[in-house]
Design a protein around this motif. Structure first.
Motif, PDB file in Angstrom:
ATOM      1  N   HIS A 137      13.800  57.969  -2.336  1.00  0.00           N
ATOM      2  CA  HIS A 137      13.172  59.189  -1.904  1.00  0.00           C
ATOM      3  C   HIS A 137      12.497  59.631  -3.038  1.00  0.00           C
ATOM      4  CE1 HIS A 137      12.247  63.178  -0.746  1.00  0.00           C
ATOM      5  NE2 HIS A 137      13.082  63.665  -1.430  1.00  0.00           N
ATOM      6  N   GLN A 153       7.051  60.835   1.227  1.00  0.00           N
ATOM      7  CA  GLN A 153       8.418  61.271  -0.235  1.00  0.00           C
ATOM      8  C   GLN A 153       9.343  59.602  -0.299  1.00  0.00           C
ATOM      9  OE1 GLN A 153       8.838  65.448  -0.104  1.00  0.00           O
ATOM     10  NE2 GLN A 153       7.969  64.859  -2.231  1.00  0.00           N
ATOM     11  N   ALA A 154       8.056  58.644   0.482  1.00  0.00           N
ATOM     12  CA  ALA A 154       9.343  57.304   0.408  1.00  0.00           C
ATOM     13  C   ALA A 154       9.078  56.191   0.322  1.00  0.00           C
ATOM     14  CB  ALA A 154      10.261  56.952   1.543  1.00  0.00           C
TER      15      ALA A 154
END
Length: 124
Positions: free
Chosen positions: A122, A67-68
């Motif tokens: 993020h 999730q980056a």
């Protein structure tokens, strides 16, 4: 019946921080900058800054994992800013929303020469 070995305490290693050899080694690492770019193929993307941004700006997606995302831009992005990242996939577009967690000027010589900023997002 318990077949586990008991845990034994090992003595702590003592470090003499004033040792000249250790000081010399630590001085050599003071200017190191860790940079993981290059392990992921860079991809040109278009980013839209803020919830209602109609006009996109060019950026490079230099890393995407879990999730980056890590983006390289020619301008700074404020921490906490919502960013839409559009990636071309053949004839379509993949859109991902993220929030800027951290940003800084690039450390590489070519980054500094070109005014590149590196941002961690993020992904939501």
């Amino acid at each position: 019946m318990n077949h586990h070995k008991p845990l034994t305490q090992r003595p702590a290693n003592r470090v003499d921080w004033s040792d000249p050899h250790l000081e010399s080694l630590l001085r050599k690492t003071e200017s190191w900058k860790l940079d993981n770019r290059g392990v992921y193929p860079e991809q040109e993307v278009e980013i839209h800054i803020g919830w209602g941004a109609a006009v996109g700006k060019p950026a490079l997606l230099v890393l995407e994992r879990d999730q980056a995302m890590v983006l390289a831009t020619a301008f700074p992005l404020p921490q906490g800013e919502h960013v839409r990242v559009d990636t071309r996939l053949g004839e379509g577009i993949r859109t991902v929303w993220g929030v800027v967690v951290e940003g800084r000027q690039g450390h590489r010589a070519e980054d500094r020469a070109n005014g590149i900023h590196v941002h961690w997002l993020h992904v939501r």
